[in-house]
Design an enzyme around this catalytic site. Sequence first.
Site, mmCIF file in Angstrom:
data_model
loop_
_atom_site.group_PDB
_atom_site.id
_atom_site.type_symbol
_atom_site.label_atom_id
_atom_site.label_comp_id
_atom_site.label_asym_id
_atom_site.label_seq_id
_atom_site.Cartn_x
_atom_site.Cartn_y
_atom_site.Cartn_z
ATOM 1 N N ARG A 20 1.377 -1.576 -0.055
ATOM 2 C CA ARG A 20 -0.170 0.451 0.046
ATOM 3 C C ARG A 20 0.881 1.111 0.375
ATOM 4 O O ARG A 20 0.586 2.236 -0.761
ATOM 5 C CB ARG A 20 -0.525 -0.136 1.193
ATOM 6 C CG ARG A 20 -1.974 -1.258 0.887
ATOM 7 C CD ARG A 20 -2.457 -1.025 2.328
ATOM 8 N NE ARG A 20 -1.896 -1.302 3.221
ATOM 9 C CZ ARG A 20 -1.846 -1.663 4.674
ATOM 10 N NH1 ARG A 20 -3.457 -1.093 5.424
ATOM 11 N NH2 ARG A 20 -1.316 -1.909 5.716
ATOM 12 N N ASN A 38 -6.233 -3.588 2.279
ATOM 13 C CA ASN A 38 -6.166 -5.168 2.818
ATOM 14 C C ASN A 38 -7.613 -5.364 2.331
ATOM 15 O O ASN A 38 -8.260 -4.259 3.112
ATOM 16 C CB ASN A 38 -4.917 -4.468 3.386
ATOM 17 C CG ASN A 38 -3.730 -4.446 3.383
ATOM 18 O OD1 ASN A 38 -3.255 -4.333 2.081
ATOM 19 N ND2 ASN A 38 -2.833 -5.097 3.903
#
Length: 92
Positions: A20, A38
Amino acid sequence: MAPKRVHVYISGRVQGVFFRAYTKEEADRLGIKGWVRNLPDGRVEAVFEGDEEAVEAMIRWCYVGSPHAKVTGVEVQEEPYSGEFTEFRIRY
């Protein structure tokens, strides 16, 4: 160049490898707006908005990902461009 929006799901070893954070860094570099997060099933989900060339570059980047990621699949769904985002964010 026309604006574009895609919804992307990335599979493989993509959690616990700073995926990320690297996605945000690349999105910021390309001028992409949207978000990344996620998923409970181990995948990463993202929405990218920007000009078509930048979005295509972001999709290509997803096939590689962060240095320790092992991407096994990238699913891309085109969606109508909304222009709703002012930045790229990591969602938790």
